[in-house]
Design an enzyme around this catalytic site. Structure first.
Site, PDB file in Angstrom:
ATOM      1  N   HIS A  64      50.945  43.360  51.152  1.00 11.68           N
ATOM      2  CA  HIS A  64      49.638  42.747  50.870  1.00 11.68           C
ATOM      3  C   HIS A  64      48.987  43.433  49.672  1.00 11.68           C
ATOM      4  CE1 HIS A  64      45.614  41.041  52.164  1.00 11.68           C
ATOM      5  NE2 HIS A  64      45.235  42.054  51.404  1.00 11.68           N
ATOM      6  N   GLU A  65      48.947  44.759  49.716  1.00 13.76           N
ATOM      7  CA  GLU A  65      48.305  45.496  48.631  1.00 13.76           C
ATOM      8  C   GLU A  65      49.152  45.469  47.352  1.00 13.76           C
ATOM      9  OE1 GLU A  65      45.409  46.038  49.139  1.00 13.76           O
ATOM     10  OE2 GLU A  65      45.328  46.012  51.318  1.00 13.76           O
ATOM     11  N   HIS A  68      48.251  42.330  45.456  1.00 11.25           N
ATOM     12  CA  HIS A  68      47.044  42.520  44.656  1.00 11.25           C
ATOM     13  C   HIS A  68      47.376  43.247  43.353  1.00 11.25           C
ATOM     14  CE1 HIS A  68      44.153  41.058  47.520  1.00 11.25           C
ATOM     15  NE2 HIS A  68      44.398  41.999  48.417  1.00 11.25           N
TER      16      HIS A  68
END
Length: 263
Positions: A64-65, A68
């Site tokens: 998820h990170e 980003h």
């Protein structure tokens, strides 16, 4: 040229180590695979399901990170590579407490996939509102992908009773990804959904948003604490889960199994 067509290449010259998956991430992937195998063969099943769900959740947090960070990198903030965000190392995140520890506690104790605030992006290096919104939406997109991948086996109607512990863990992971997706996309300051809207707000509204953003997690807890909001939220999550073919009893069993210390 409009910003949705322009996609600047990354700056060259960074060491390969800045893009290489860290040993910690690879260890988490290995633990996820090993504990899944243990759950499949019912080797210390309660502990196996606990490790399977926790390691799977941590792997999803890392990805998820990473999503980003990689979109930010491609959009102009090459410092994310220097900060170690492209190595998938959770210890490189800007706030390990909010990014790893707190979400993990909420998963184990509350059965909710809490979003974490992790990578720091230099928005001054990003040109264009659309790019800033895409950076915010890249993380939840990984949760959507994880959810879909995890529910695919249930579309083939497997005999879950043959490997009940394993399938309950898969169902719980899918449910956690689903809750994380919905929570992340809420238009709350500081969360991904709110951050995706922030570049499009009027200057006065944006300044107010920036003041509230550091307290986004508190706002989220206050909202979920309110009975009506809590009911509507979980009704929506359960409805989507039912639509995707997730058995409520199955992921409830998975949640019971990961709290192995209670028995």
């Amino acid at each position: 040229m409009s910003d949705w067509r322009r996609w600047d290449p990354p700056v060259l010259g960074l060491p390969r180590a800045a893009f290489r998956p860290s040993a910690i991430f690879l260890a988490l992937v290995g633990l996820f695979a090993l504990s899944g195998l243990m759950a499949w063969h019912q080797v210390t099943p309660r502990l196996a399901v606990f490790l399977f769900v926790v390691s799977g959740w941590l792997v999803s947090l890392c990805l998820h990170e990473y999503a980003h960070a990689v979109v930010a990198y491609r959009s102009g903030d090459t410092d994310v590579a220097h900060r170690g965000y492209l190595t998938l190392n959770p210890l490189k995140y800007s706030n390990v407490l909010l990014s790893i520890i707190l979400p993990l506690l909420v998963v184990v104790l509350g059965g909710i996939g809490l979003p974490g605030g992790a990578v720091w992006v230099d928005h001054a290096a990003i040109r264009g509102r659309l790019r800033k919104s895409l950076i915010s939406l890249a993380g939840p997109a990984t949760n959507v992908l994880f959810t879909l991948v995890l529910v695919i086996p249930f579309a083939f109607d497997p005999d879950v009773f043959v490997h009940l512990e394993f399938w309950s863990g898969v169902a719980l992971l899918a449910f956690l990804q689903l809750t994380a997706t919905v929570l992340n996309l809420l238009p709350v300051p500081g969360l991904d959904g709110g951050n995706a809207l922030q570049p499009w707000l009027k200057p006065n509204t944006r300044r107010m948003y920036d003041v509230l953003a550091p307290y986004g997690f508190i706002l989220l807890f206050v909202l979920l604490w309110e009975p009506t909001v809590n009911r509507y939220f979980f009704d929506a999550v359960y409805a989507v889960g039912d639509l995707l073919g997730l058995d409520r009893q199955l992921y409830a069993l998975g949640f019971d199994l990961i709290r192995f210390w209670q028995r």
